[in-house]
Every structure is written in C-alpha cells, then in structure tokens.
Design an enzyme around this catalytic site. Structure first.
Site, PDB file in Angstrom:
ATOM      1  N   HIS A  98       0.851  -1.192   0.000  1.00 41.77           N
ATOM      2  CA  HIS A  98       0.000   0.000   0.000  1.00 41.77           C
ATOM      3  C   HIS A  98       0.888   1.244   0.000  1.00 41.77           C
ATOM      4  O   HIS A  98       1.942   1.262   0.632  1.00 41.77           O
ATOM      5  CB  HIS A  98      -0.918  -0.014   1.236  1.00 41.77           C
ATOM      6  CG  HIS A  98      -2.010   1.004   1.126  1.00 41.77           C
ATOM      7  ND1 HIS A  98      -1.796   2.339   1.360  1.00 41.77           N
ATOM      8  CD2 HIS A  98      -3.308   0.889   0.767  1.00 41.77           C
ATOM      9  CE1 HIS A  98      -2.930   2.996   1.159  1.00 41.77           C
ATOM     10  NE2 HIS A  98      -3.864   2.144   0.806  1.00 41.77           N
ATOM     11  N   GLU A 100       0.723   3.914   1.525  1.00 44.37           N
ATOM     12  CA  GLU A 100       1.029   4.454   2.864  1.00 44.37           C
ATOM     13  C   GLU A 100       2.191   3.697   3.497  1.00 44.37           C
ATOM     14  O   GLU A 100       3.013   4.277   4.202  1.00 44.37           O
ATOM     15  CB  GLU A 100      -0.240   4.388   3.742  1.00 44.37           C
ATOM     16  CG  GLU A 100      -1.261   5.434   3.304  1.00 44.37           C
ATOM     17  CD  GLU A 100      -2.721   5.052   3.531  1.00 44.37           C
ATOM     18  OE1 GLU A 100      -2.986   4.128   4.320  1.00 44.37           O
ATOM     19  OE2 GLU A 100      -3.586   5.685   2.892  1.00 44.37           O
ATOM     20  N   GLU A 170      -3.914   1.795  -7.287  1.00 43.87           N
ATOM     21  CA  GLU A 170      -4.356   2.924  -6.470  1.00 43.87           C
ATOM     22  C   GLU A 170      -3.511   4.153  -6.793  1.00 43.87           C
ATOM     23  O   GLU A 170      -2.384   4.282  -6.295  1.00 43.87           O
ATOM     24  CB  GLU A 170      -4.170   2.613  -4.987  1.00 43.87           C
ATOM     25  CG  GLU A 170      -4.955   1.425  -4.492  1.00 43.87           C
ATOM     26  CD  GLU A 170      -5.262   1.537  -3.002  1.00 43.87           C
ATOM     27  OE1 GLU A 170      -6.421   1.384  -2.656  1.00 43.87           O
ATOM     28  OE2 GLU A 170      -4.343   1.819  -2.207  1.00 43.87           O
ATOM     29  N   GLY A 176      -7.971   8.930  -0.386  1.00 45.67           N
ATOM     30  CA  GLY A 176      -8.443   9.746   0.729  1.00 45.67           C
ATOM     31  C   GLY A 176      -8.598  11.218   0.389  1.00 45.67           C
ATOM     32  O   GLY A 176      -8.769  12.060   1.269  1.00 45.67           O
ATOM     33  N   SER A 216     -10.660   6.817  -3.276  1.00 47.37           N
ATOM     34  CA  SER A 216     -11.914   7.582  -3.171  1.00 47.37           C
ATOM     35  C   SER A 216     -13.087   6.915  -3.894  1.00 47.37           C
ATOM     36  O   SER A 216     -13.970   7.600  -4.421  1.00 47.37           O
ATOM     37  CB  SER A 216     -11.716   9.018  -3.669  1.00 47.37           C
ATOM     38  OG  SER A 216     -10.795   9.698  -2.833  1.00 47.37           O
TER      39      SER A 216
END
Ligand SMILES: O=C[C@H](O)COP(=O)(O)O
Length: 253
Positions: A98, A100, A170, A176, A216
């Site tokens: 991911h 993040e 992504e 987000g 999103s």
C-alpha cells in the site's frame, strides 16, 4: 475466470466495539441482501483479526484479510506479524505494498517481493498495491512507473504463484482525497497492466488476474468504475468504515 473482489481497508481505525458492530452489520447485510459472485474482504487492524473471524463464521463470500505481513518467516522481530501466524488465525488475504506503507514505512519493491513470497508460502492471497504519485501522473510516465512496480515485486514469481496474486491499482493522488480517477483513467491503467502481465505470463493468466481499483471509491462512483471491462473490483478505504456504503459498493456490480 477472474474473481470480483471488494476489499475494505480499515487502515488504523475502529476500536474493538466499533469493529464488532461494523463487521456484524456487513455480514448480516451480505447474507440478507443475497449478494453473490462478489467476494467481500475485511482487512481490519491486527487485534481485530480473531474477533472479526468469529463474526464472519462460515458465511460464504466474506473473507478475512490483513493490512500487512512480515517479510520474515518467524523469530526475534519484535512488533512484526508473520504470514504463518496470520494464516493460522484464518486470514486469507493480505494487502501488500500500500502506498502508505511505501511512503511512511519506506517499503520498497525488493522488500515487497519478499513479503509476497511469505504470503504465498503460507497460502495467503496477496492484494498487491501499485500506483503513481501526482508528480508522475503529471509528467506522463505513470504507466511505465506502475508497470515497473509489478516487474520488480512480482515478476520473479513462477506462473503458478503469480496466478494467485490480486492486483490493486491505487493512484496515490486519489487516496483519501475525494478525487477519484475517472473510470476511463482506471480502465486505461488496468488494461495496460493486464497487457504487461500477458507479456510475461501469457494471455490466459493475465485474463484470470483480478485487478481492483482503489482511491476515493464510493457508492456514487462504483457503478461506473465497475462497468469497465478491466476493473474487477475495489480496494476501499474511507467508505469501508460504513456498512451501508461498503455493501452498496459491492452491489454496484
Ligand atoms: O486502501 C484503500 C485506499 O487507500 C483507498 O482509500 P480511500 O477509499 O479512503 O481513498
């Protein structure tokens, strides 16, 4: 035939009670609304793994995932959780790579290749995330950037192992932020990734690989995203924390 999958990534959210309530609601709605042919994967923080597993029970079509696993098999690695431990608790999927984790925990393509191997060695399905930053998108090099992430972390796998992997595209600029990639942008990248997979592993494996979109996604845009031929589901962040929204996304297929 490739699977349709909607995975909810709770990230670092949900207390024990909140997680129990959310899971019960999702499991009940999934059953009551007779959802079929779309796998729902719940990816809670580690302490929720066992209680969430108990709530899922034997409901077919709802699966348990985690948000990470170690690149190591076992041993003195304080704070880490191995694929082997997760598998022993009934975890079936694991989100790896991911953005993040790549950004805040400095996970690179080489480390992720090791994590993918660990997951596969213990029977977990990796949901391998890839995606480009806004800077790269603006420079127009997004396609080669994202393909490179797959090449580096996944293309060392045997065809048999690769065929067990799920991909999640992504775009970082859409996570987000409320700014979703358009359905056409998602389709364009998913098709490019499928061609990239076909060039390495052949058309059959490429056609059978599930490629999810994340960033999103919500009940308002999921239908259009899922209508695209190469979009096989979603990796959902914020909207997976509300049972109604998560189920409505699943029902957008
Ligand atoms: O893992 C999920 C993605 O990071 C998307 O998150 P989001 O739906 O909150 O944008």
């Amino acid at each position: 035939m490739r699977k349709k999958i909607v995975a909810g990534n709770w990230k670092m959210n949900m207390t024990f009670d909140e997680g129990q309530k959310l899971t019960s609601e999702i499991v009940n709605m999934y059953k009551d609304e007779a959802i079929k042919d779309v796998i729902a994967v719940l990816n809670p923080p580690f302490p929720h793994i066992f209680p969430v597993k108990k709530l899922i029970g034997s409901v077919e079509g709802v699966a348990l995932g985690s948000q990470n696993c170690s690149d190591k098999e076992a041993g003195a690695f304080t704070g880490e959780v191995s694929a082997k431990i997760l598998a022993s608790f009934g975890v079936k999927y694991v989100i790896l790579g991911h953005s993040e984790r790549r950004e805040y925990f400095k996970e690179n393509n080489e480390l992720l290749a090791e994590k993918v191997k660990q997951a596969l060695a213990h029977g977990l399905t990796p949901i391998f995330c890839c995606g480009e930053s806004l800077e790269i998108r603006t420079a127009g090099t997004h396609e080669s950037n994202v393909k490179f992430q797959l090449t580096e972390s996944l293309f060392g796998l045997s065809p048999e192992d690769f065929s067990k992997v799920v991909i999640a595209y992504e775009p970082i600029w859409a996570i987000g932020t409320g700014k979703t990639a358009t359905a056409d942008q998602a389709q364009e990248m998913h098709a490019a990734l499928r061609r990239h997979i076909a060039a390495k592993y052949g058309k059959e494996i490429a056609a059978d690989t599930s490629i999810l979109y994340g960033g999103s996604a919500n009940p308002g845009n999921a239908k259009e995203l899922f209508s695209k031929p190469d979009v096989d589901g979603g990796l959902i962040g914020g909207a997976s924390l509300k049972s109604r929204d998560f189920i409505d996304i699943i029902k957008s297929f």
